[in-house]
Every structure is written in structure tokens, then in C-alpha cells.
Design a protein around this motif. Structure first.
Motif, mmCIF file in Angstrom:
data_model
loop_
_atom_site.group_PDB
_atom_site.id
_atom_site.type_symbol
_atom_site.label_atom_id
_atom_site.label_comp_id
_atom_site.label_asym_id
_atom_site.label_seq_id
_atom_site.Cartn_x
_atom_site.Cartn_y
_atom_site.Cartn_z
ATOM 1 N N ILE A 99 0.858 -1.188 0.000
ATOM 2 C CA ILE A 99 0.000 0.000 0.000
ATOM 3 C C ILE A 99 0.898 1.243 0.000
ATOM 4 N N GLY A 100 0.892 1.964 -1.104
ATOM 5 C CA GLY A 100 1.767 3.116 -1.269
ATOM 6 C C GLY A 100 2.970 2.742 -2.109
ATOM 7 N N ALA A 101 3.090 3.317 -3.284
ATOM 8 C CA ALA A 101 4.172 2.948 -4.202
ATOM 9 C C ALA A 101 5.008 4.161 -4.577
ATOM 10 N N GLY A 102 5.388 4.925 -3.544
ATOM 11 C CA GLY A 102 6.396 5.957 -3.737
ATOM 12 C C GLY A 102 7.769 5.309 -3.718
ATOM 13 N N SER A 153 -1.130 -0.847 -4.376
ATOM 14 C CA SER A 153 -2.075 0.267 -4.500
ATOM 15 C C SER A 153 -1.351 1.587 -4.341
ATOM 16 N N ASP A 154 -1.835 2.581 -5.067
ATOM 17 C CA ASP A 154 -1.296 3.933 -4.941
ATOM 18 C C ASP A 154 -2.323 4.893 -5.530
ATOM 19 N N VAL A 155 -2.419 6.074 -4.949
ATOM 20 C CA VAL A 155 -3.410 7.038 -5.438
ATOM 21 C C VAL A 155 -2.999 7.627 -6.780
ATOM 22 N N TYR A 156 -1.711 7.542 -7.114
ATOM 23 C CA TYR A 156 -1.230 8.070 -8.391
ATOM 24 C C TYR A 156 -0.937 6.910 -9.345
ATOM 25 N N LEU A 157 -1.975 6.364 -9.930
ATOM 26 C CA LEU A 157 -1.822 5.180 -10.766
ATOM 27 C C LEU A 157 -0.924 5.426 -11.975
ATOM 28 N N GLU A 158 -0.928 6.666 -12.466
ATOM 29 C CA GLU A 158 -0.121 6.952 -13.654
ATOM 30 C C GLU A 158 1.370 6.798 -13.375
ATOM 31 N N ASP A 189 -7.224 2.058 -4.877
ATOM 32 C CA ASP A 189 -7.929 1.970 -3.593
ATOM 33 C C ASP A 189 -7.335 0.838 -2.761
ATOM 34 N N TYR A 190 -6.630 1.181 -1.704
ATOM 35 C CA TYR A 190 -5.967 0.165 -0.877
ATOM 36 C C TYR A 190 -6.959 -0.795 -0.233
ATOM 37 N N ARG A 191 -8.207 -0.370 -0.094
ATOM 38 C CA ARG A 191 -9.207 -1.240 0.538
ATOM 39 C C ARG A 191 -9.446 -2.506 -0.277
ATOM 40 N N GLU A 192 -9.202 -2.429 -1.573
ATOM 41 C CA GLU A 192 -9.335 -3.631 -2.395
ATOM 42 C C GLU A 192 -8.313 -4.685 -1.979
ATOM 43 N N ILE A 193 -7.147 -4.244 -1.542
ATOM 44 C CA ILE A 193 -6.131 -5.173 -1.045
ATOM 45 C C ILE A 193 -6.583 -5.780 0.280
ATOM 46 N N VAL A 212 2.684 -1.225 4.589
ATOM 47 C CA VAL A 212 2.104 0.111 4.625
ATOM 48 C C VAL A 212 3.225 1.114 4.365
ATOM 49 N N CYS A 213 3.269 1.641 3.156
ATOM 50 C CA CYS A 213 4.333 2.541 2.711
ATOM 51 C C CYS A 213 3.761 3.862 2.222
ATOM 52 N N SER A 214 2.555 4.150 2.619
ATOM 53 C CA SER A 214 1.884 5.389 2.241
ATOM 54 C C SER A 214 2.372 6.527 3.124
#
Length: 355
Positions: free
Chosen positions: A9-12, A34-39, A56-60, A71-73
């Protein structure tokens, strides 16, 4: 082979690092990111063969096949994600700090304890080969009882203003690793903190209510003294050194260098600068902490760096900031309350060696 199925969760920068490291282990199936910036993530995930990418991390968390999450957000999302993951029965690896507020961290730890899942905090330096050797030497009694623990931790360059504004300040963002290292090496809790700090590098830190240079003195319950010096800018590279002086001797750890060549000529003696930043310096430590977490999940054994360790490092960081602001020593007891013991069930297992 039994496998642990994981979602990130979080792909920075740090999330991508952990995801790529997870792919090194045959006992891991990385199911989703998951990440809010899919692009910024889709092409990278596709290249690595990660089968699922979501915004949406909730899908995970709703995926019953996934055993654990990383959790890397951003830090301000950690507590809510940890609590949701715990309720979903997922084991959790969380980057440091757990949160910016101790009460929020305690809420997260309470959820983890109630759910009976594992929570490992990302203090990767405990898994560094150099610092592990220091800890082993202390445990074996080679240097006797630790008297003085010195930690030097200096970044190679000032981070951008946008990062500084969201970082929580030097103590919770940077020195928190060093607070954990002093606890780890000493085998003792911190009683009192005293800080001297200044803005000596860039006025942007003052604009953000922060400092860029600090020396912290820690009084430990076992009588030892910890000394940490920090700088946000060491022009020669990433400066990471430790010295432990004890009743029977002393052990020191120097920086890691690209090579150990020392060139001596009539003009002078030369050596390469230290490795430039944490991704290079702690490459193997990041792999080792992931390996340890995987083994804890697969073997159903306690993690080596748990929520108590995260909470204690945060508490020291908050005491350090108060000391800097109020220009006085601060006892951790000023920040503690009677119910803190409810959030730790690891008495006697707080300072294990990394395996």
C-alpha cells in the motif's frame, strides 16, 4: 513451498523499494500494489509482473487471499490503514514512524493487539551487517557494560521544502532511526533527553518550524549515556557511524564506501566518499528486514522490531522536540501515562538480535 501473499500500500520511493525486494524471495507472492497516483505506478508494476494495481488500498484489504500488507503510504494515513488491516486479519509491515501523535500510535497498536496479528516497524538499520556486529559484541560481553553510545547520522543533501513541511520535523523524520539504534545497541530504555539544535544550513527549515543541525544527549535506565549528532547536509556523502565505549573496551563502525582502496601519493592520501544515500548504504539491510518479516509470518513467531519499538522511538522524538523548544532536559515520564503498558506485551523480548 508455503508462500505468504502480500499487498503493498503506497508505491512511492520506499514502497517501490519494498515491492522490488519482495520479488527476490521465492516464498513470497506479491499479489497487488495500490497507490493514489496510478499513472506513476502502472508501467512500473507491469514491468515487474505484479498482477494487480489499484488506486484503492481497501481492495487489497478485502482480498481474502492476501496474508500481509506493507504500509508505505504517507505517515498521516498509517494509523487508519493499520487499524483497517488488523481488522481484516492481515499481518502488517509499516514504515516509520507509525504516526506523528503518540495517542494515535497507541490506537493502532491496540487494534493490532486485539486482532492478534503481527506488526513490524521499518527500523531497517537494526538489520545492517555493521550494526548487527556491534550488538553481537555487546551481548557477548566483549566490551563489557556500555558506558557511552555515540551515533553520527548526517544526510548528504537538504530535502525539498515540500518534504520538510510534511516530515514532522528532524526528530520524528530523521533522528528517530538513531533513537531506535541507541535503544537497540544499549538494550535499555531512555529516561531523559536533552537537545541543542540550530538552523545552520538552510533557512527553509526555520520557515517550517524545524532545525537542520542537532546534538541529542540521552540518559538511559541502565546508566549509559547516548550522544547523537545530526546534520541535514554532509557535503561528502551519507555519514553513518557508531561507537560504543564500554567497561572492557570499545567498538566502532565506520561508513560504507564503494571500495576500500586508499591511494597514497606525494600530494596526499585519498579515499572514495561514503555511499551517497540510504538506498545504497542500507540496500542489504532493507532485504534483511523484509526476510525477517516474511519468516515471522510463515513461522508464526514474533517480529524482531515491533510496535513497542515504534512507540518508544516516537516518544523519544517528541521529548527531543520539547527539549529543543523549551531549552531543558525532558524526562520521558512527562510524556507517558499509566496505560502505556497495555500497548506492550514484549517484556524480555525487546532487544533480540536480527537473525
Amino acid at each position: 513451498m508455503k508462500k505468504v501473499k502480500i499487498g503493498v500500500i503506497g508505491a512511492g520511493r520506499i514502497g517501490k523499494l519494498h515491492a522490488e525486494n519482495l520479488l527476490h524471495f521465492p516464498q513470497v507472492e506479491l499479489k497487488a500494489v495500490s497507490d493514489v497516483y496510478l499513472e506513476n505506478v502502472s508501467a512500473w508494476a507491469d514491468k515487474l509482473g505484479i498482477p494487480r494495481v489499484t488506486g484503492d488500498y481497501r481492495e487489497i484489504l478485502e482480498d481474502d487471499e492476501i496474508d500481509a500488507v506493507f504500509v508505505c503510504s504517507s505517515t498521516d494515513t498509517h494509523v487508519s490503514i493499520i487499524m483497517e488491516a488488523a481488522r481484516a486479519g492481515k499481518h502488517i509491515f509499516c514504515e516509520k514512524p507509525i504516526s506523528f501523535e503518540m495517542e494515535q500510535t497507541k490506537k493502532a497498536l491496540k487494534s493490532v493487539k486485539q486482532a492478534g496479528v503481527q506488526l513490524q516497524v521499518g527500523f531497517n538499520r537494526r538489520f545492517d551487517h555493521n550494526f548487527r556486529k556491534v550488538r553481537e559484541s555487546i551481548i557477548s560481553g566483549k566490551i563489557g557494560n556500555p558506558h557511552i553510545i555515540k551515533v553520527t547520522s548526517r544526510d548528504p543533501a537538504v530535502p525539498p521544502k515540500e518534504y520538510i513541511q510534511k516530515s514532522g520535523g528532524i526528530f520524528i523524520d530523521m533522528t528517530i532511526h538513531d533513537f531506535d539504534m541507541v535503544r537497540y545497541l544499549s538494550g535499555s530504555e531512555v529516561e531523559e533527553v536533552y537537545v541543542q539544535g540550530e538552523v545552520l544550513i538552510d533557512h527553509v527549515f526555520a520557515e517550517c518550524g524545524d532545525i537542520d543541525t542537532a546534538v541529542t544527549v540521552l540518559k538511559l535506565k541502565n546508566g549509559a549515556i547516548g550522544v547523537i549528532d545530526n546534520s541535514r547536509k554532509a557535503v561528502y556523502g551519507y555519514d553513518q557511524r557508531v561507537e560504543v565505549f564500554g567497561s572492557k573496551g570499545c567498538i566502532t563502525v565506520d561508513n560504507d564506501y564503494p571500495n576500500t582502496a586508499l591511494i597514497s601519493t606525494a600530494e596526499g592520501v585519498y579515499q572514495d566518499k561514503p555511499k551517497y544515500f540510504f538506498l545504497e548504504r542500507y540496500h542489504h539491510a532493507y532485504l534483511e528486514e523484509v526476510k525477517s518479516f516474511i519468516e515471522s509470518v510463515l513461522e508464526d513467531r514474533p517480529v524482531l522490531v515491533d510496535g513497542h519499538d515504534g512507540l518508544q522511538a516516537e516518544m523519544i522524538a517528541h521529548a527531543a522536540r520539547r527539549s529543543w523548544l523549551e531549552k531543558r532536559p525532558v524526562k520521558l515520564s512527562e510524556l507517558q501515562n499509566d496505560d502505556e503498558r497495555n500497548f506492550s506485551d514484549c517484556e524480555g523480548k525487546r532487544f533480540p538480535l536480527s537473525s
